[in-house]
Scaffold this active site. Structure first.
Site, short mmCIF file in Angstrom:
data_model
loop_
_atom_site.label_atom_id
_atom_site.label_comp_id
_atom_site.label_asym_id
_atom_site.label_seq_id
_atom_site.Cartn_x
_atom_site.Cartn_y
_atom_site.Cartn_z
N ASP A 189 -5.18 -4.51 12.35
CA ASP A 189 -5.94 -4.64 11.11
C ASP A 189 -5.15 -5.38 10.03
OD1 ASP A 189 -8.04 -3.38 12.29
OD2 ASP A 189 -7.86 -1.50 11.17
N ARG A 246 -4.67 -10.42 6.70
CA ARG A 246 -3.97 -11.67 6.35
C ARG A 246 -4.87 -12.87 6.64
NH1 ARG A 246 0.00 -14.80 9.04
NH2 ARG A 246 0.22 -13.28 10.74
N THR A 284 -11.64 3.54 4.93
CA THR A 284 -10.88 4.21 5.98
C THR A 284 -9.40 3.83 5.94
OG1 THR A 284 -11.56 2.43 7.50
CG2 THR A 284 -12.84 4.47 7.54
N TYR A 342 -6.21 3.01 2.77
CA TYR A 342 -5.41 3.77 1.78
C TYR A 342 -6.26 4.79 1.04
CZ TYR A 342 -1.86 4.31 -1.95
OH TYR A 342 -0.94 4.78 -2.84
N SER A 343 -7.49 4.43 0.72
CA SER A 343 -8.36 5.35 -0.01
C SER A 343 -8.56 6.66 0.74
CB SER A 343 -9.72 4.69 -0.28
OG SER A 343 -10.59 5.56 -0.96
#
Length: 285
Positions: free
Chosen positions: A66, A71, A185, A187-188
């Site tokens: 991911d 990137r 799904t 950092y949050s």
């Protein structure tokens, strides 16, 4: 002849042999393949290095996970070029096929027909605009999230959150995440934010380690206005999909909105978002 940009993870051992196979298949098919210079140098393929813009590609093939997909999307900067993610490593939310199907999948994406041989899955991008007094505004696009986060360890920061042009709350926290449904799904979620289907268009506002009575996430509609202003004297970093892009100080403002562009992903079946989530968390039968 198709133009194919390959975005490759720099260190995973599986990438080099897969690159060789892909290069052979594309060359045999009369297609043009290139890598950005950093990727080409990482794999000793200087002859494939190019400064050509990613938007010139007919297809972007990602060899990685991911993070490598993020990137690639950043390199496209909103250009509607389809991205095919080949999963090299652990299970990812954004990659589509494994190593064993990579060559076949790339061939189908190049010669097949959308809505017949594959699906184009469009995902919302987040537009993030910073305004500093006396300077021109600067904007970025994010697929997963934008994060306002503290620079100094052991200190919270103060951020005024304004919704629909009215102050909602002054957040005292280690930071604030503004995520897309795709980024819900990432950092949050680790900050206890909600999981939101990527079929939605929404802004998900989640505080990081809040030091305040209100410690819940907000899920805002795509037409709602969201702005944040740095309060107090402690500096704040702005990170876009994990990349630090700006340092902010008192009275600097950041505005968040769904972008007019979307990210395009090649899928060979209806996206299995909930099944990937189930596998990630090892949910029982």
């Amino acid at each position: 002849m198709a133009n194919v940009l390959v975005v490759a993870h720099h260190t995973r051992s599986e990438v080099a042999p897969l690159l060789a196979q892909l290069r052979g298949a594309l060359t045999k098919g009369g297609h043009h393949l290139w890598l950005c210079r950093a990727d080409a140098d990482a794999h000793g393929l200087g002859e494939l290095a190019s400064d050509r813009d990613a938007s010139d590609a007919d297809l972007v093939v990602v060899l990685g996970g991911d993070g490598t997909v993020l990137r690639a999307v950043s390199m496209l900067n909103g250009a509607p070029v389809p991205v095919l993610g080949v999963n090299v490593g652990v299970l990812g939310y954004l990659t589509e096929v494994g190593i064993g199907r990579a060559i076949e999948a790339v061939g189908t994406a190049l010669t097949g027909r959308a809505d017949k041989d594959f699906i184009v899955d469009q995902r919302m991008l987040l537009q993030v605009t910073v305004a500093k007094e006396g300077q021109p505004a600067t904007s970025w696009r994010a697929l997963n999230e934008a994060v306002l986060e503290k620079q100094q360890s052991g200190h919270t920061v103060w951020i005024d959150v304004t919704v629909n042009h009215e102050l909602f709350e002054r957040y005292s926290a280690d930071g604030v995440i503004v995520a897309t449904p795709t980024g819900s799904t990432a950092y949050s979620m680790s900050a206890r934010g909600p999981v939101v289907s990527p079929r939605h268009r929404a802004l998900i506002v989640t505080p990081v380690s809040p030091h305040m009575n209100f410690d819940r996430s907000l899920v805002l509609g795509p037409d709602e206005h969201l702005q944040m202003t740095i309060a107090g004297t402690r500096p704040v970093d702005l990170a876009i999909d994990g990349r630090r892009v700006a340092s902010l100080s008192a009275n600097d403002t950041v505005t968040f909105a769904p972008d007019t562009c979307t990210a395009h992903f090649v899928r060979f079946a209806a996206p299995k978002f909930h099944q990937i989530l189930r596998s990630k968390f090892g949910l029982s039968d």
